[in-house]
Design an enzyme around this catalytic site. Structure first.
Site, mmCIF file in Angstrom:
data_model
loop_
_atom_site.group_PDB
_atom_site.id
_atom_site.type_symbol
_atom_site.label_atom_id
_atom_site.label_comp_id
_atom_site.label_asym_id
_atom_site.label_seq_id
_atom_site.Cartn_x
_atom_site.Cartn_y
_atom_site.Cartn_z
ATOM 1 N N ARG A 215 46.369 41.534 32.123
ATOM 2 C CA ARG A 215 47.550 40.813 32.584
ATOM 3 C C ARG A 215 48.750 41.236 31.743
ATOM 4 N NH1 ARG A 215 45.169 40.049 36.632
ATOM 5 N NH2 ARG A 215 44.541 38.079 37.586
ATOM 6 N N HIS A 263 49.562 47.281 39.676
ATOM 7 C CA HIS A 263 48.500 46.268 39.731
ATOM 8 C C HIS A 263 47.452 46.632 40.787
ATOM 9 C CE1 HIS A 263 47.504 41.813 38.772
ATOM 10 N NE2 HIS A 263 46.407 42.497 39.062
HETATM 11 P P1 NAP Z 1 35.331 37.499 31.892
HETATM 12 O O1 NAP Z 1 34.020 37.951 32.433
HETATM 13 O O2 NAP Z 1 35.659 36.068 31.890
HETATM 14 O O3 NAP Z 1 35.428 38.097 30.405
HETATM 15 C C1 NAP Z 1 36.464 37.787 29.525
HETATM 16 C C2 NAP Z 1 36.123 38.329 28.158
HETATM 17 O O4 NAP Z 1 37.223 38.045 27.259
HETATM 18 C C3 NAP Z 1 34.875 37.678 27.550
HETATM 19 O O5 NAP Z 1 34.133 38.628 26.810
HETATM 20 C C4 NAP Z 1 35.484 36.640 26.607
HETATM 21 O O6 NAP Z 1 34.682 36.308 25.506
HETATM 22 C C5 NAP Z 1 36.715 37.372 26.122
HETATM 23 N N1 NAP Z 1 37.705 36.430 25.598
HETATM 24 C C6 NAP Z 1 38.347 35.427 26.243
HETATM 25 N N2 NAP Z 1 39.184 34.780 25.390
HETATM 26 C C7 NAP Z 1 39.047 35.396 24.206
HETATM 27 C C8 NAP Z 1 39.637 35.177 22.933
HETATM 28 N N3 NAP Z 1 40.532 34.197 22.724
HETATM 29 N N4 NAP Z 1 39.285 35.990 21.930
HETATM 30 C C9 NAP Z 1 38.361 36.969 22.116
HETATM 31 N N5 NAP Z 1 37.767 37.240 23.297
HETATM 32 C C10 NAP Z 1 38.104 36.436 24.325
HETATM 33 O O7 NAP Z 1 36.560 38.236 32.640
HETATM 34 P P2 NAP Z 1 36.498 39.586 33.492
HETATM 35 O O8 NAP Z 1 35.893 39.343 34.811
HETATM 36 O O9 NAP Z 1 35.935 40.661 32.633
HETATM 37 O O10 NAP Z 1 38.065 39.818 33.755
HETATM 38 C C11 NAP Z 1 39.011 39.923 32.692
HETATM 39 C C12 NAP Z 1 40.421 39.871 33.242
HETATM 40 O O11 NAP Z 1 40.739 41.081 33.931
HETATM 41 C C13 NAP Z 1 40.669 38.792 34.297
HETATM 42 O O12 NAP Z 1 40.887 37.527 33.694
HETATM 43 C C14 NAP Z 1 41.908 39.308 35.002
HETATM 44 O O13 NAP Z 1 43.072 38.773 34.416
HETATM 45 C C15 NAP Z 1 41.881 40.820 34.754
HETATM 46 N N6 NAP Z 1 41.739 41.562 36.009
HETATM 47 C C16 NAP Z 1 42.694 42.507 36.319
HETATM 48 C C17 NAP Z 1 42.592 43.233 37.508
HETATM 49 C C18 NAP Z 1 43.580 44.311 37.864
HETATM 50 O O14 NAP Z 1 43.567 44.829 38.990
HETATM 51 N N7 NAP Z 1 44.439 44.737 36.961
HETATM 52 C C19 NAP Z 1 41.514 43.000 38.374
HETATM 53 C C20 NAP Z 1 40.544 42.048 38.016
HETATM 54 C C21 NAP Z 1 40.683 41.327 36.834
HETATM 55 P P3 NAP Z 1 33.236 35.606 25.727
HETATM 56 O O15 NAP Z 1 32.365 36.704 26.310
HETATM 57 O O16 NAP Z 1 32.849 35.261 24.361
HETATM 58 O O17 NAP Z 1 33.462 34.469 26.675
#
Ligand code: NAP
Length: 300
Positions: A215, A263
């Site tokens: 983001r 994006h």
């Molecule tokens: P996810 O499965 O919820 O994983 C998030 C990761 O971040 C987890 O490992 C989590 O730790 C870690 N995390 C969260 N808060 C943290 C903190 N304060 N300090 C350290 N680590 C932290 O999310 P995801 O599915 O991988 O997606 C991640 C993000 O990608 C989405 O939220 C979205 O904003 C973005 N995204 C972008 C696109 C694009 O087209 N650009 C598309 C899809 C998604 P834990 O494992 O310990 O919970």
């Protein structure tokens, strides 16, 4: 069951025929109250009416806007989308950018523009360390694929992870100090907003790059531009921005050390997402807990 489809961004023509084919006994509506609501950037006034729903299913992986919306009923379970097509697409984008930086392709494009024949030092993947901020669904898949290519991979997450070949670094400062190519795949929360700031960027290894596919709010744009202008960082690959579309006068558009995409790192892909959504609707029907529920406290 009554299933609401409410989105100003996702196309009903792409989703509804597939959903109707998979769930012929259910009624699909585009406004009003429902048992299950499928939402992504829903029209104003939608969330207020969902107090009686059994599930609010996001059609996007990132849910920061829904979680922050005061109209979201607090007692209704909220699930985010975990779409295998998006996961694959995101890892492709990570690999494309890491390889672009690792094999100096961004520099060779520049040299070509100046009709310059200049061979740069070849590095091996094992000479490089890629740091992944966020080892969730997306970060884990990208990490595995980078390990398979021979890169050293370090990761940072809140909770312990066991991913073969990936070293989790628990101290954020040490994580940045070891990283050359930084990949941000964190959710946007109050804790992660602005994490790519001057202090952390300066800790990255000289000549490294930043790849932000999560983001726009994770990056302090002026700090990133300063790190590129000083030569500390070689390049930045940015897919997401605080304001989208990125305004035409934003300096990132024309910065020679920035590669921009609008994006598109991983778009929701109804072909692969519908079975996941259908599984959650079936779980609601059977009284089972839906998959991929959002932790409202953590914000993701
Ligand atoms: P996810 O499965 O919820 O994983 C998030 C990761 O971040 C987890 O490992 C989590 O730790 C870690 N995390 C969260 N808060 C943290 C903190 N304060 N300090 C350290 N680590 C932290 O999310 P995801 O599915 O991988 O997606 C991640 C993000 O990608 C989405 O939220 C979205 O904003 C973005 N995204 C972008 C696109 C694009 O087209 N650009 C598309 C899809 C998604 P834990 O494992 O310990 O919970």
């Amino acid at each position: 069951m009554k299933v609401l489809f409410a989105s100003r961004s996702e196309s009903a023509e792409d989703w509804l025929p597939r959903l109707r084919a998979a769930l012929p006994g259910d009624e699909f509506i585009e406004r009003g109250d429902a048992d299950v609501a499928l939402v992504a950037d829903p029209p104003p006034g939608t969330l207020e009416k969902l107090g009686g729903a059994k599930l609010i299913q996001s059609l996007w992986m990132g849910v920061e806007n829904l979680v922050a919306d005061p109209a979201l009923p607090r007692h209704v379970p909220l699930a985010r989308l975990v779409d295998p097509g998006m996961v694959a697409a995101m890892s492709e984008m990570v690999l494309a950018h890491v390889l672009d930086w690792h094999r100096h392709l961004y520099l060779y494009r520049y040299h070509q523009g100046n009709v310059t024949w200049r061979q740069l030092e070849q590095k091996l993947a094992s000479d490089r360390t890629v740091g992944i901020l966020g080892l969730g669904t997306l970060g884990t898949d990208a990490a595995r694929k980078l390990v398979a290519l021979g890169f050293n991979v370090v990761g940072y997450s809140r909770r312990p992870k066991d991913i073969a070949g990936v070293r989790r670094v628990t101290d954020l400062q040490l994580f940045f100090e070891q990283t050359e190519a930084l990949v941000c795949l964190l959710p946007l929360t109050p804790q992660t907003r602005g994490i790519l700031n001057a202090e952390n960027l300066k800790s990255l290894r000289q000549g490294g790059c930043v790849i932000n596919l999560a983001r726009g709010g994770h990056v302090v744009s002026a700090d990133l531009i300063a790190a590129l202008d000083s030569g500390h960082l070689a390049h930045a690959y940015l897919d997401v921005f605080e304001c989208e579309p990125l305004p035409a006068d934003d300096p990132l558009w024309r910065h020679p050390s920035v590669t921009l995409t609008p994006h598109v790192a991983a778009l929701t892909e109804p072909r692969t997402a519908v079975p996941v959504v259908v599984e959650n609707i079936e779980r609601v029907r059977r009284g089972k807990a839906p998959l991929h529920l959002v932790d409202r406290e953590a914000g993701y």
